[in-house]
Design a protein around this motif. Structure first.
Motif, PDB file in Angstrom:
ATOM      1  N   GLY A   2      14.832  19.208 -13.203  1.00  0.00           N
ATOM      2  CA  GLY A   2      15.465  18.669 -14.395  1.00  0.00           C
ATOM      3  C   GLY A   2      16.557  17.666 -14.091  1.00  0.00           C
ATOM      4  N   HIS A   3      17.063  17.070 -15.138  1.00  0.00           N
ATOM      5  CA  HIS A   3      18.163  16.116 -15.019  1.00  0.00           C
ATOM      6  C   HIS A   3      19.442  16.858 -14.640  1.00  0.00           C
ATOM      7  CE1 HIS A   3      15.906  12.747 -16.541  1.00  0.00           C
ATOM      8  NE2 HIS A   3      15.443  13.529 -17.502  1.00  0.00           N
ATOM      9  N   ARG A   4      20.307  16.175 -13.906  1.00  0.00           N
ATOM     10  CA  ARG A   4      21.575  16.761 -13.498  1.00  0.00           C
ATOM     11  C   ARG A   4      22.632  16.441 -14.557  1.00  0.00           C
ATOM     12  NH1 ARG A   4      24.104  16.834  -7.486  1.00  0.00           N
ATOM     13  NH2 ARG A   4      25.745  18.315  -7.990  1.00  0.00           N
ATOM     14  N   LEU A   5      23.333  17.475 -15.004  1.00  0.00           N
ATOM     15  CA  LEU A   5      24.275  17.353 -16.109  1.00  0.00           C
ATOM     16  C   LEU A   5      25.637  17.905 -15.705  1.00  0.00           C
ATOM     17  CD1 LEU A   5      23.578  18.032 -19.781  1.00  0.00           C
ATOM     18  CD2 LEU A   5      25.472  19.241 -18.717  1.00  0.00           C
ATOM     19  N   PHE A  27      17.728  21.632 -17.332  1.00  0.00           N
ATOM     20  CA  PHE A  27      18.838  20.848 -16.804  1.00  0.00           C
ATOM     21  C   PHE A  27      19.450  21.581 -15.620  1.00  0.00           C
ATOM     22  CE2 PHE A  27      18.670  18.996 -21.026  1.00  0.00           C
ATOM     23  CZ  PHE A  27      18.964  17.657 -20.775  1.00  0.00           C
ATOM     24  N   TYR A  47      25.398  12.020 -11.770  1.00  0.00           N
ATOM     25  CA  TYR A  47      24.890  12.774 -12.921  1.00  0.00           C
ATOM     26  C   TYR A  47      24.056  11.868 -13.800  1.00  0.00           C
ATOM     27  CZ  TYR A  47      27.919  16.501 -11.525  1.00  0.00           C
ATOM     28  OH  TYR A  47      28.492  17.499 -10.794  1.00  0.00           O
ATOM     29  N   ASP A  48      23.053  12.473 -14.418  1.00  0.00           N
ATOM     30  CA  ASP A  48      22.237  11.751 -15.388  1.00  0.00           C
ATOM     31  C   ASP A  48      22.919  11.716 -16.749  1.00  0.00           C
ATOM     32  OD1 ASP A  48      19.876  11.259 -13.721  1.00  0.00           O
ATOM     33  OD2 ASP A  48      19.725  13.438 -13.704  1.00  0.00           O
ATOM     34  N   ILE A  49      23.707  12.756 -17.025  1.00  0.00           N
ATOM     35  CA  ILE A  49      24.387  12.872 -18.317  1.00  0.00           C
ATOM     36  C   ILE A  49      25.625  13.749 -18.147  1.00  0.00           C
ATOM     37  CG2 ILE A  49      23.052  14.879 -19.063  1.00  0.00           C
ATOM     38  CD1 ILE A  49      23.050  13.632 -21.894  1.00  0.00           C
ATOM     39  N   CYS A  78      22.248   6.408  -9.412  1.00  0.00           N
ATOM     40  CA  CYS A  78      21.207   6.486 -10.442  1.00  0.00           C
ATOM     41  C   CYS A  78      20.225   5.333 -10.264  1.00  0.00           C
ATOM     42  CB  CYS A  78      21.833   6.429 -11.840  1.00  0.00           C
ATOM     43  SG  CYS A  78      22.706   7.918 -12.290  1.00  0.00           S
ATOM     44  N   ARG A  81      17.587   5.976  -7.608  1.00  0.00           N
ATOM     45  CA  ARG A  81      16.537   6.936  -7.938  1.00  0.00           C
ATOM     46  C   ARG A  81      15.449   6.332  -8.815  1.00  0.00           C
ATOM     47  NH1 ARG A  81      19.373  12.013 -10.306  1.00  0.00           N
ATOM     48  NH2 ARG A  81      20.974  10.548 -10.830  1.00  0.00           N
TER      49      ARG A  81
END
Length: 82
Positions: A2-5, A27, A47-49, A78, A81
């Motif tokens: 998942g995305h890193r938050l 996440f 972080y993605d978000i 980012c 990636r």
């Protein structure tokens, strides 16, 4: 994976609920309760978000957001990636 938050929230119950909910949606979450710690983590990891409470102890959420934007924290990693 998942995305890193990054989650910065000083209310324990709310932070725990958000972590639980977001983990169910795959996440990967780093959570903390303090603005100073949150800023440190934001500067060290990409972080993605980010979900940032505005009224944090020690460093306000707005100051963290300004610092992230000024320093373009996480943007280079980012782009690598993509």
């Amino acid at each position: 994976m998942g995305h890193r938050l990054l989650l910065i929230e000083d209310e324990d119950a709310l932070r725990e609920q958000l972590v639980e909910l977001l983990q169910r949606h795959d996440f990967v979450i780093d959570a903390c309760a303090d603005g100073m710690e949150g800023l440190y983590i934001a500067q060290k990891f990409p972080y993605d978000i980010a979900i940032i409470d505005l009224g944090l102890p020690r460093v306000s959420g707005l100051d963290i957001i300004r610092k992230i934007r000024e320093e373009e924290i996480g943007r280079a990693s980012c782009r690598e990636r993509v």
